[in-house]
Design an enzyme around this catalytic site. Structure first.
Site, PDB file in Angstrom:
ATOM      1  N   SER A 228       0.873  -1.182   0.000  1.00 55.92           N
ATOM      2  CA  SER A 228       0.000   0.000   0.000  1.00 55.92           C
ATOM      3  C   SER A 228       0.903   1.223   0.000  1.00 55.92           C
ATOM      4  CB  SER A 228      -0.874   0.030   1.252  1.00 55.92           C
ATOM      5  OG  SER A 228      -1.521   1.290   1.341  1.00 55.92           O
TER       6      SER A 228
ATOM      7  N   TYR B 272      -1.059  -0.264  10.059  1.00 54.61           N
ATOM      8  CA  TYR B 272      -1.314  -0.807   8.709  1.00 54.61           C
ATOM      9  C   TYR B 272      -0.078  -0.605   7.833  1.00 54.61           C
ATOM     10  CZ  TYR B 272      -3.528  -1.013   4.041  1.00 54.61           C
ATOM     11  OH  TYR B 272      -3.854  -1.311   2.748  1.00 54.61           O
TER      12      TYR B 272
HETATM   13  N1  LIG Z   1      -8.591  -0.152  -1.822  1.00 55.22           N
HETATM   14  C1  LIG Z   1      -7.551   0.603  -1.524  1.00 55.22           C
HETATM   15  O1  LIG Z   1      -7.620   1.842  -1.576  1.00 55.22           O
HETATM   16  C2  LIG Z   1      -6.235  -0.035  -1.161  1.00 55.22           C
HETATM   17  C3  LIG Z   1      -5.096   0.782  -1.187  1.00 55.22           C
HETATM   18  C4  LIG Z   1      -3.867   0.219  -0.885  1.00 55.22           C
HETATM   19  C5  LIG Z   1      -3.781  -1.127  -0.591  1.00 55.22           C
HETATM   20  N2  LIG Z   1      -4.904  -1.890  -0.558  1.00 55.22           N
HETATM   21  C6  LIG Z   1      -4.734  -3.323  -0.289  1.00 55.22           C
HETATM   22  O2  LIG Z   1      -5.209  -4.040  -1.414  1.00 55.22           O
HETATM   23  C7  LIG Z   1      -5.647  -5.346  -1.021  1.00 55.22           C
HETATM   24  C8  LIG Z   1      -7.016  -5.637  -1.592  1.00 55.22           C
HETATM   25  O3  LIG Z   1      -7.881  -4.617  -1.208  1.00 55.22           O
HETATM   26  P1  LIG Z   1      -9.218  -4.250  -1.995  1.00 55.22           P
HETATM   27  O4  LIG Z   1      -9.411  -2.794  -1.797  1.00 55.22           O
HETATM   28  O5  LIG Z   1      -9.196  -4.829  -3.367  1.00 55.22           O
HETATM   29  O6  LIG Z   1     -10.275  -5.008  -1.078  1.00 55.22           O
HETATM   30  P2  LIG Z   1     -11.763  -5.575  -1.351  1.00 55.22           P
HETATM   31  O7  LIG Z   1     -12.372  -4.936  -2.535  1.00 55.22           O
HETATM   32  O8  LIG Z   1     -12.442  -5.469  -0.052  1.00 55.22           O
HETATM   33  O9  LIG Z   1     -11.492  -7.083  -1.703  1.00 55.22           O
HETATM   34  C9  LIG Z   1     -10.791  -7.873  -0.841  1.00 55.22           C
HETATM   35  C10 LIG Z   1     -11.048  -9.310  -1.241  1.00 55.22           C
HETATM   36  O10 LIG Z   1     -10.161 -10.109  -0.470  1.00 55.22           O
HETATM   37  C11 LIG Z   1     -10.916 -11.065   0.278  1.00 55.22           C
HETATM   38  N3  LIG Z   1     -10.271 -11.193   1.580  1.00 55.22           N
HETATM   39  C12 LIG Z   1     -10.156 -10.253   2.523  1.00 55.22           C
HETATM   40  N4  LIG Z   1      -9.553 -10.753   3.596  1.00 55.22           N
HETATM   41  C13 LIG Z   1      -9.280 -12.051   3.314  1.00 55.22           C
HETATM   42  C14 LIG Z   1      -8.680 -13.103   4.025  1.00 55.22           C
HETATM   43  N5  LIG Z   1      -8.249 -12.938   5.287  1.00 55.22           N
HETATM   44  N6  LIG Z   1      -8.550 -14.302   3.431  1.00 55.22           N
HETATM   45  C15 LIG Z   1      -8.999 -14.495   2.177  1.00 55.22           C
HETATM   46  N7  LIG Z   1      -9.588 -13.539   1.444  1.00 55.22           N
HETATM   47  C16 LIG Z   1      -9.736 -12.335   2.017  1.00 55.22           C
HETATM   48  C17 LIG Z   1     -12.314 -10.487   0.382  1.00 55.22           C
HETATM   49  O11 LIG Z   1     -13.300 -11.490   0.487  1.00 55.22           O
HETATM   50  P3  LIG Z   1     -13.831 -11.988   1.933  1.00 55.22           P
HETATM   51  O12 LIG Z   1     -14.143 -10.757   2.702  1.00 55.22           O
HETATM   52  O13 LIG Z   1     -15.018 -12.851   1.610  1.00 55.22           O
HETATM   53  O14 LIG Z   1     -12.731 -12.777   2.522  1.00 55.22           O
HETATM   54  C18 LIG Z   1     -12.458  -9.750  -0.931  1.00 55.22           C
HETATM   55  O15 LIG Z   1     -12.888 -10.634  -1.936  1.00 55.22           O
HETATM   56  C19 LIG Z   1      -5.534  -5.374   0.489  1.00 55.22           C
HETATM   57  O16 LIG Z   1      -4.316  -5.988   0.836  1.00 55.22           O
HETATM   58  C20 LIG Z   1      -5.495  -3.894   0.874  1.00 55.22           C
HETATM   59  O17 LIG Z   1      -4.835  -3.677   2.093  1.00 55.22           O
HETATM   60  C21 LIG Z   1      -6.143  -1.372  -0.830  1.00 55.22           C
END
Ligand SMILES: NC(=O)c1ccc[n+]([C@@H]2O[C@H](COP(=O)([O-])OP(=O)(O)OC[C@H]3O[C@@H](n4cnc5c(N)ncnc54)[C@H](OP(=O)(O)O)[C@@H]3O)[C@@H](O)[C@H]2O)c1
Length: 227
Positions: free
Chosen positions: A120, A133
Site C-alpha cells: 500500500s 497498517y
Molecule cells: N482499496 C484501496 O484503496 C487499497 C489501497 C492500498 C492497498 N490496498 C490493499 O489491497 C488489497 C485488496 O484490497 P481491496 O481494496 O481490493 O479489497 P476488497 O475490494 O475489499 O477485496 C478484498 C477481497 O479479499 C478477500 N479477503 C479479505 N480478507 C481475506 C482473508 N483474510 N482471506 C482471504 N480472502 C480475504 C475479500 O473477500 P472476503 O471478505 O469474503 O474474505 C475480498 O474478496 C488489500 O491488501 C489492501 O490492504 C487497498
C-alpha cells in the site's frame, strides 16, 4: 483489485485459483470470471485454509507460475488508541498471512515464476491513523528482498505492488466520506484508482514483460506518493 486482476489473467490465457472467506462472494467472483477459474473458500491468515487451497491447486493443476498475494486489511487507529487487537489483526493477515501464503505456494512453483504481494502507498507515506497498517505492509518489501535473493537460482521474481487509494468495496468498509475526499484531494488527477488500473499492472508483473523487474515497490497511485 484481485478480482479485476483474475479476470484479466483469464483473458490473457491463464487458469486462476481465487480465495475469499465468504462463499457467496467467492461464488459471485467465479461467476464473473466465467471460465478457467476455481474458487477455494478460506482465510489467508489461517494456515490450515492455506493448506487446503494449495492441496486443491496441486490436485487440479499441479504447478503454479504466478502468485498474487492480495488479501489484506487495515483499520485506522492513531498512536494513543492502538490496541493489541488492532496490531495483531493487521500483522496477522498482512505480514504473517502473506508470508505463509508465499511459503506454501512455493512448494508448487515453477522455476521462472513471478510472485507479487499487495502493499500500500500507506507504507511509504505518513497517513495519520494508519501507522500500524503501514508498518504491516512495509514488511513486504523486506520479505521480497530476502526471498528474491534466496530464489535467484530458480529465477523467481518477487515484487510488491503498492496501490494508491482505489475504489473498491474495502473503501466503503474502512473509510468515511470525509476520508475518501481527503485521499482524492492528494491524488494529482483528483480521482481514486479503478481496480482495472491495478489489474493492468498486475498483468505486467505476472508476465515476462517485467522479466527485469525484481524486488521493487511499484506504486500505482496516480502520483500521490511522488508529491
Ligand atoms: N482499496 C484501496 O484503496 C487499497 C489501497 C492500498 C492497498 N490496498 C490493499 O489491497 C488489497 C485488496 O484490497 P481491496 O481494496 O481490493 O479489497 P476488497 O475490494 O475489499 O477485496 C478484498 C477481497 O479479499 C478477500 N479477503 C479479505 N480478507 C481475506 C482473508 N483474510 N482471506 C482471504 N480472502 C480475504 C475479500 O473477500 P472476503 O471478505 O469474503 O474474505 C475480498 O474478496 C488489500 O491488501 C489492501 O490492504 C487497498
Amino acid at each position: 483489485m484481485a478480482l479485476a486482476s483474475a479476470r484479466r489473467f483469464v483473458e490473457e490465457g491463464a487458469y486462476v485459483f481465487i480465495t475469499s472467506r465468504r462463499q457467496e462472494v467467492l461464488d459471485e467472483a467465479v461467476r464473473l470470471i466465467g471460465r478457467n477459474v476455481t474458487g477455494v473458500r478460506g482465510d489467508a491468515a489461517n494456515l490450515d485454509d492455506l493448506d487446503r487451497l494449495f492441496d486443491t491447486v496441486r490436485r487440479e493443476k499441479g504447478k503454479i507460475d504466478v502468485l498474487y498475494a492480495s488479501a489484506g486489511m487495515g483499520e485506522a487507529a492513531p498512536l494513543g488508541e492502538i490496541t493489541e487487537q488492532h496490531f495483531d489483526a493487521a500483522f496477522n493477515l498482512n505480514a504473517r498471512g502473506t508470508l505463509f501464503t508465499v511459503q506454501k505456494a512455493l512448494l508448487l512453483f515453477n522455476d521462472g515464476g513471478s510472485i507479487f504481494m499487495t502493499g500500500s502507498v500507506a507504507a511509504i507515506k505518513g497517513f495519520p491513523g494508519y501507522s500500524v497498517y503501514a508498518a504491516s505492509k512495509a514488511t513486504l518489501l523486506a520479505f521480497a528482498r530476502g526471498w528474491l535473493n534466496e530464489l535467484k537460482d530458480r529465477n523467481i521474481r518477487v515484487n510488491v505492488l503498492h496501490p494508491g487509494p482505489t475504489d473498491t468495496p474495502m473503501q466503503d468498509q474502512v473509510l468515511t466520506e470525509e476520508a475518501k475526499w481527503m485521499f482524492e484531494s492528494v491524488i494529482p488527477r483528483g480521482k481514486m484508482g479503478r481496480p482495472e488500473e491495478i489489474a493492468a499492472v498486475a498483468v505486467f508483473l505476472a508476465s515476462d514483460d517485467s522479466s527485469f523487474v525484481n524486488g521493487v515497490e511499484l506504486s500505482v497511485d496516480g502520483g500521490l506518493s511522488a508529491i
